[in-house]
Scaffold this active site. Sequence first.
Site, PDB file in Angstrom:
ATOM      1  N   GLN C 123       9.479 -14.283 -22.419  1.00 29.35           N
ATOM      2  CA  GLN C 123       8.610 -15.053 -21.536  1.00 29.35           C
ATOM      3  C   GLN C 123       9.319 -15.260 -20.206  1.00 29.35           C
ATOM      4  OE1 GLN C 123       8.093 -19.342 -22.109  1.00 29.35           O
ATOM      5  NE2 GLN C 123       5.904 -18.986 -22.392  1.00 29.35           N
ATOM      6  N   SER C 158      13.901 -16.707 -23.588  1.00 33.34           N
ATOM      7  CA  SER C 158      14.524 -16.551 -24.913  1.00 33.34           C
ATOM      8  C   SER C 158      14.680 -15.089 -25.285  1.00 33.34           C
ATOM      9  CB  SER C 158      13.669 -17.196 -26.001  1.00 33.34           C
ATOM     10  OG  SER C 158      13.431 -18.523 -25.717  1.00 33.34           O
ATOM     11  N   GLU C 241      -2.359 -22.107 -29.970  1.00 29.07           N
ATOM     12  CA  GLU C 241      -1.336 -22.634 -30.871  1.00 29.07           C
ATOM     13  C   GLU C 241      -1.941 -23.489 -31.965  1.00 29.07           C
ATOM     14  OE1 GLU C 241       2.117 -24.428 -29.109  1.00 29.07           O
ATOM     15  OE2 GLU C 241       1.892 -23.182 -27.335  1.00 29.07           O
TER      16      GLU C 241
END
Lengths: 372, 372, 388, 388
Positions: C123, C158, C241
């Site tokens: 990301q 990440s 989500e």
Amino acid sequence: MNFLLSEEQRILQDRLGELIEATCPLRRVHEVLDGGVAFDKDLWAKLIDFGVAGMILPEAAGGLGLEMIDLALVAETLGAALAPVPFLGQALAGLAIARGGDADQRARWLPAIASGEILATVALAEEAVRWSSRAWTLSPRDGRLSGVKTLVPHGTEADLFVVGTANGGLCVVERGGGVTCERIDGADRTRPLDRVSFVDVRAHPLKGELDAAERLVDAACVLLAADAFGGARRCVAMSVDYAKLREQFGVPIGSFQGLKHQLAEMALAVEPGRGLFWYAAHAIDHLPEKAAHAAAQAKAHLCDGYLQAARDTVEAHGGIGFTWEHDAHLFLKRAMFDWAWMGDPRHHRLRAADLAGWSSGLRLDNQYTFSI
Amino acid sequence: MNFLLSEEQRILQDRLGELIEATCPLRRVHEVLDGGVAFDKDLWAKLIDFGVAGMILPEAAGGLGLEMIDLALVAETLGAALAPVPFLGQALAGLAIARGGDADQRARWLPAIASGEILATVALAEEAVRWSSRAWTLSPRDGRLSGVKTLVPHGTEADLFVVGTANGGLCVVERGGGVTCERIDGADRTRPLDRVSFVDVRAHPLKGELDAAERLVDAACVLLAADAFGGARRCVAMSVDYAKLREQFGVPIGSFQGLKHQLAEMALAVEPGRGLFWYAAHAIDHLPEKAAHAAAQAKAHLCDGYLQAARDTVEAHGGIGFTWEHDAHLFLKRAMFDWAWMGDPRHHRLRAADLAGWSSGLRLDNQYTFSI
Amino acid sequence: MDLGFGSRFDDFRSEVAAFVGAHWPPPGGDPKDPVAQRAFRDAAIAAGYYARGVPKRYGGSEQPPDMVRGEIIRQEVRRARAPAEVRDGGITLLIPTLLEWGTEAQKETFIPKTLAGEYRWAQGFSEPGAGSDLAALRTRAELVGDNWVINGQKIWSSYAHRADFMFALVRTEPDAPKHEGISYLIIDLRQPGVTIRPLRQMTRRSEFCEVFFDNARTPADWIVGGRGQGWRVSRSTLKHERGSLGGVTWVESMLRDLVKLARETTHDGRPAILDPCIRAELAAIEGAAMALTYSTYRSASMNAHGQDPGLFSTMAKISSTDLAQRIAKLARDILKDDLLDMSGPHGKWTERFMVSLSMAIAGGTSNIQRNIIAERGLGLPRDITSAP
Amino acid sequence: MDLGFGSRFDDFRSEVAAFVGAHWPPPGGDPKDPVAQRAFRDAAIAAGYYARGVPKRYGGSEQPPDMVRGEIIRQEVRRARAPAEVRDGGITLLIPTLLEWGTEAQKETFIPKTLAGEYRWAQGFSEPGAGSDLAALRTRAELVGDNWVINGQKIWSSYAHRADFMFALVRTEPDAPKHEGISYLIIDLRQPGVTIRPLRQMTRRSEFCEVFFDNARTPADWIVGGRGQGWRVSRSTLKHERGSLGGVTWVESMLRDLVKLARETTHDGRPAILDPCIRAELAAIEGAAMALTYSTYRSASMNAHGQDPGLFSTMAKISSTDLAQRIAKLARDILKDDLLDMSGPHGKWTERFMVSLSMAIAGGTSNIQRNIIAERGLGLPRDITSAP
């Protein structure tokens, strides 16, 4: 009553702070630690010259003959700078011999400790019994000692060990055959720890004052409390500085009341604690009947506060505070050491409760008072 | 899985809330309490008509035959409104007889309880042993009972007492000679408490299910937890409303991030707790092996949270929140009742730990799990 | 209210259990073999258990959303210690975004290979100086011929050092108002103009990276949504989500681990679990964990019934953070000096003591989230930190 | 550093002890007799022990400031349970203000009788809608002939229902900027235009009052400082609070009381003081109380040496509030159900559990004080709540 430092004491702290800043600022601390050495030899040499190892030792032994409060001020300054030096072991071993040794023993080891000619440390905790001096099990027989101690600061580098023995005794072991050190992968690399095995080594019991081990515990509590106060104050200052510098939404993040109040709370948790280690240090020299209680409370309160302040500091810096390159984790890890070594806050709070006589059969009027 | 209320349950709560708001809004609660009466008879009559006293009692006894969750939703709604009515004793006494009584006993008392013809309560705590049902000492002999119980809700007004007896038993005592009530100067005037003396009174041991006293404790925990959740939510809403209304420095105080974050924390401490009492209530009817643990956790978590929320609410209102005329202290005092009555949070946490088998010799794989 | 799964799911559970039993442990016998893991996951997609939200034409199993079935699948897979569904940023964030905003070509190019584990994603939202405040993004992309030319720096990405592609927010319309000048681009990380530097954490591990763009390029049609739509595109991800019970697993297993620690550690010769202070705090943590768990069930049930669970995910984030900190502190109190040994038998707890701090930082600080709760949840007045 | 009183104060202590012994218990034998109490206090002023900061010509004893002597006097008086120096608003706030700002006539009129306890005072600063924000004051005074005519309302005025006079901030210059339009007036409360309504507290006691002014009057020359100077005059009061060790007494006696409660209460047949959780928290409270105590010593020592203790009093206020809350909560945990009985043997603790809340409210909320610490102590940017 004069609850203030003297002019000399303030100068001592300022000079020491300048010396460290010039020799080993925080950037250099990272280099030292990442370089894999056990301590900064250059800084240590300068601190020895400054007198930190002999600060409180008798002048006859080459010391400065000052008091516990002065040594605690040194610890505060070293804590604020994360000084990667073997001060803790050297100071405590010197104190133990000065207080617990007889004249011969003092003459034999103190000059070398004060001059930094030898590196000394203390070997107290055992695997099963960590910090209750009365429960240690190692016991010299016919002048020989065998057994294992753990959490020994700078054990690998030490030339001399003050070892806690059964029934709250202490003995001195000089480095040589029969002493094996195994470095622990310690969180706080500024004060590396060892597991130390003694196999049939020559041991010299300290024959001076009674209760030398208990008094050593008190002294250690004061030095750790002072280190913690120095570190915690620096954490607050770092966090405040960052909040003034770092911008979000076009303004410094320190403009936001949410963060402002968190920083105010940090300062409130830290700033008023100074008197605890001052008083405990003062008590060691001048109010012996109050020293153990004051030292236990100082250790518990300030080390608890430091660990929280260090955690808050990581958070106040956001992601960058979690990185290896940043200073915050070095404070966090030093705070973990101060918190755990020589017993955690709860251990000392329960000790303080005992020392205050809260559960004894005393009439309440005779209760301990901490005001002067 | 469907972790939601049914449409009927939502309607029940809405209607009940409207009924209370129309009959006894918070202004009226002040009048009732300051008027020195033990409860609002008008509101109680309407609640009886609504069915709260028989909500969970069998239809054969004139009850509605619903479940514990429905009764808990009633408790939540009453808690949010600070309803000054003898619901707690009535509901628990009814439950105890419904669960612990034999057919004759149920037929004798339940219809009068469901219809509100009599006022019933529970007499459990003793001076020395408060909430451990196994340790109560009162013991009927030859059908007669003597002894003292304390912290009995609406004892003075009650016609019938379900009394906790030795070895976790229960018996029923009808009002009459030999029963003396002494009102305690209780903090929570919405649920007055009495010290009740029984002198050689007729006692009817409940002969139904085993463990009726323990199950009564579970039910009480759920009702108090639900009351606490209702009250805590109302506290958050009051504090938020005040922050929008009250101005300082020319803007609503709710504009200040410091207060905003405090209010967000209040909501965070309260809002997610709802499922604890839902689950515990559900467990009482459907998962009996999990009921005691779930009830203990619900009581501990929600009553702890309510007391904190009520304290925060006083502070969020400034000086006015500390005055007698304001609603805040009524919530605070009701929260104190919920917190203390039937055992404080720590008591129930330690019980929950026992019930979870944490210190038993079980293999860890067999540990209790709270997920479905 | 029905708090069990209900017997109507018994058949489904048996079917899943039979599937898992037939495919795991793998025929070769080595559960760590990546080929075997891949084969299991492929079979799970084919059986309709994994990639349930993704259409079949892009390699998914195209099942209707069903939280209960999803949970049963997770439970049975976990019970057999079989390979769980991959939950990386490509699966959880990129694919839902492409499904909503992507062109047909983008979907075909990226979704199947991402599902298959061939394309791994990083990301690229945060920048130094633009964490919570995405309006301050400075990484820019300029359309030169058929390519976007990208310059700037991303941070906190990440595992970018192991990724093939990045989905990133970059400034493409320098003259537009701040939020309207941002676009959502897909960038190939395996090119000379991209430099990736892992950031070592205080735990000594490296998870996050800095990514530097120096005239990096990406095709003009690798923009997702229109020019200047990046802000909206990135926010749409959030709603994907929902409907998951994922957080519950973390909490319960962490708590179980903590109980184990308290049972195995002795203080003064007694198991720490018998110390009433430790015991009561452990139970208090369990109470908070139960509250979070049941909130998750409730929120998922609301989703399943088409109701809006409101700010649940924001509240759950702060609750989880608080819980992690509380767990870390109790672990510290149980460990005492053992906290100091990074490689000792409880070294993982020392690491968790540190990692619990990063939870308050990752993905927007708690202060930003408190503001969201105060403003959107409680209706308090907005302030400067409010997103538009 | 010298943390004892030092032997040079031994003589002084003996002298004070001898004085107290000679005057207390009173000759009449009844320590509750107000005449006897008054006589003791008069004698203490004459001996130079009370009213030390007030010149002799106004009835004080005009001693040089000396924190150590002050503390020794307090200790010896406390030891004999003799009447302590009065510390009400007239003594601690009004007299120092008059000494700095008052006219000779004001000093002569008010100081001696206040010291003698004949004039009792209420403070009139807060208003509904103007608590922390004094700039929003709306009570107004208009000069009509030789009198100020006052209209408006004050609130949170302690014991106004028992007071003779009020020192108040009122708006006299309606056209001036907000802080510059306020003056400091002395008002006789015993007149028809003044209505005083005590506010009952949740504890059932009444300490604070609302005071309504409906064309109340006060002489034109009862203004302290000039017109529009009220803000500055009121703030100068703050510096008179320094140099006192007063807070220490409160903390230590409260803690001692709490230990007593924990020794006398049994839980499951064991004294609560032996419960390790209660014991550890009690010790933690003691640690925090020690920190506050030694900070007070330090701050007082700094004052005695002409050093500025900075924001000590603001920090001490929040620390005291936190400590009171922590004490209240531990008392609650010791009391358990006994918390519910307002008139039981521990009813005073139930009341303290409530009163601990009012500490966070009285005299400026903790949030305002956190802002002061953040801005003036830590140098963080100011916000709208900052006083000018």
